[in-house]
Enzyme design. Sequence first.
Site, short mmCIF file in Angstrom:
data_model
loop_
_atom_site.label_atom_id
_atom_site.label_comp_id
_atom_site.label_asym_id
_atom_site.label_seq_id
_atom_site.Cartn_x
_atom_site.Cartn_y
_atom_site.Cartn_z
N GLU A 149 24.32 -7.26 -38.74
CA GLU A 149 24.00 -7.74 -37.41
C GLU A 149 22.83 -8.70 -37.57
O GLU A 149 21.78 -8.33 -38.11
CB GLU A 149 23.59 -6.60 -36.47
CG GLU A 149 24.75 -5.72 -36.01
CD GLU A 149 25.65 -6.42 -35.00
OE1 GLU A 149 26.83 -6.62 -35.34
OE2 GLU A 149 25.20 -6.75 -33.90
N ASP A 168 14.42 -5.72 -26.06
CA ASP A 168 13.83 -5.37 -27.35
C ASP A 168 12.41 -4.85 -27.24
O ASP A 168 11.61 -5.32 -26.43
CB ASP A 168 13.84 -6.61 -28.27
CG ASP A 168 15.24 -6.89 -28.79
OD1 ASP A 168 15.79 -6.02 -29.48
OD2 ASP A 168 15.78 -7.96 -28.48
N TYR A 212 29.30 -1.10 -29.04
CA TYR A 212 27.94 -0.81 -29.49
C TYR A 212 27.33 0.23 -28.55
O TYR A 212 27.10 -0.06 -27.38
CB TYR A 212 27.13 -2.12 -29.45
CG TYR A 212 25.76 -2.09 -30.11
CD1 TYR A 212 24.83 -1.09 -29.83
CD2 TYR A 212 25.38 -3.08 -31.00
CE1 TYR A 212 23.59 -1.08 -30.42
CE2 TYR A 212 24.13 -3.10 -31.59
CZ TYR A 212 23.24 -2.09 -31.30
OH TYR A 212 21.99 -2.09 -31.87
#
Lengths: 393, 291
Positions: free
Chosen positions: B73, B84, B198
């Site tokens: 990734e 994030d 995911y």
Amino acid sequence: MIMDGKFGKYGGIFVPELIIPALEELESAFLKYKDDKQFNQDLDFYLKEFAGRPTGLYLAKNLSKKLGCKIYLKREDMLHTGAHKINNTLGQGLLARYMGKDRIIAETGAGQHGIATAAVGAMLDIPVDVYMGSEDVDRQRLNVFRMEVSGAKVIPVESGARTLKDAINQAMRDWITNVENTHYLIGSTMGPHPYPAMVKHFQTIIGKECRKQILELENNLPDTIIACVGGGSNSIGIFSEFVSDKDVDLIGVEGGGNGIESGHHGATLCAGSEGVLHGSLSYVLQDNDGQITEAHSVSAGLDYPGVGPEHSYLKTIGRANYVSITDEEALKGFQLLSKYEGIMPALESAHAVAYAEKYAKMPENKGKTIIVNLSGRGDKDMFLAAKFLGVEV
Amino acid sequence: MSENIGEDSNKSTSKNLTSKNSLSIESYEKMFKRVEAKNEGAFVPFVVAGDPDFDTSLEIVKTLVENGADALEIGFAFSDPIADGPTVQDADVRAINSGMTTDKGFEFIRRIREFTSIPIGLLVYYNLIYKRGIDLFYKQAHENGLNAILSADLPPEEASDAVKAARTYGVNQIFLAAQTTTNERLKTISQFSSGFTYLVSVMGVTGARSEVKTSTVDLIKRVRAHNDLPLMVGFGISKPSHVKEVIKAGAEGAIVGSAIIDIIAQNINQKEKMLEEIGDYTRKLKEATKK
């Protein structure tokens, strides 16, 4: 989601999957309570008794005479905590209470939205955490203290440029993590759906009052409405009730900083391009790759590289015009209104005042009736104004 | 959803368009089969392209591949990465400061393709795609050897154009699923995805965590019931024991980002030590995928 949250193609829900259920929950609560009798009774009560509504529509006689126009000021500067922000914080704070959320988070630039949120949190007895860029924390010590006195916790944000944009990033990260018990009280008509629609709903009180007042005073609609645009909530609030009146010109004034050609400005609609930031598609300031660039404005409320999606829509369809006023012009606007009317505007609102002067001086606009949305008061900006005027305070 | 473009989820993987790379690139489907045949789960490391600089970053990726990564990734750095935590934010800052751009990002992928054919997925915030032009971005993604694209801030509701472009160019479109995702949304996500889904193992942003929540195990089971695609678990997976746990719980793979990026951050000025530690840790994480 029940609605797609789009204004034309702008808006939407460009957010990580983790937040989607919270947006769904918020949308459903908003749609349920916005027409709920008890909710609106509560909100009306607080708007009147806590915030000080209705605000006046004041004919600025001296300025009108000087400029050869009829200039009215919508006095949002008279509200509790100093600006129109409280309309939205009361609405969302109450909604958070109705939803049973036991924590509120907010972002703030200079601190105005943080102060309004802290005040509402104290009043409703809901704990408030405010994210604020560490750069802004340093620049706005007094406002940090104001929030803390009202019981809010101010969390300095050290990432990125350490200003408003980064405070929003960090508030979103907090919300992603604590989505179940926390309401994120966004301060402007930006962010993912339902925020732009919801904040607009709570700010349309400005336009509703204003429309009634001008009809009583003039027996006619105004020719022009001028409001400053950062995220865009005071302007949407006043524009919204006049959008369908095609003869009323709507003008949004952005922070021109050192001038658009300098590259140091916050004029997202005038000089930006389409992009996705903080959950919605709108105009943004960005480089060729789509990296968001820094905004610059003397006024913290206009110092943001994005703008609410409905403004992008109003611009694209040509219903509203967007212009910019530089830092220097805004400070002159600040002096002008203080000197002629005894009203010190917030530097954000001073942009609208400065443009009103420019506009009134154009020969084709002579004699027009103009409403300037005076979104906030200038107490918070006195140090900056003094510095500009070379006065030691 | 205004437009239902969900269809056979594996269709796009079978398309091989003009890229000269495409014949030699392994699909996710093949990779999962290869790993399964060895009775293992897939180990997939995440790093940001150009962190701390283009050349070192390329050596890091090489180290990951040589020490057992089954797929990669790769992130393109963004100025405002709202999904994030601090570790990846700092990596983004380092990459941007080292001069990374979208073009250099694609060049980075091309350079990886010189030494490996394992699947490469791109993690990218949507504005970088939107600004370049959705169609052009996917075209370039394909031409430069990417298998898949995941946009952290692009839920299925907004993804019609991206999914269309992904199908046109034979790129897998990956979506996130989280504990808060309802069963109804899981079905939608399944319709729009290809390659793998995911799973976000924690409520929160990316970053190392001390343990895997038991709810992750429940999530794997729940998603399985509504989704035929292989499942890879990420966000908060940082230790071999976490990898073991999610593979044991039935996931096909584990994605580890922040723990590796932490090694980069701690050894910025000691490249050899950095690469050695990354190599060691990669082997440990890969070892943990053995069933």
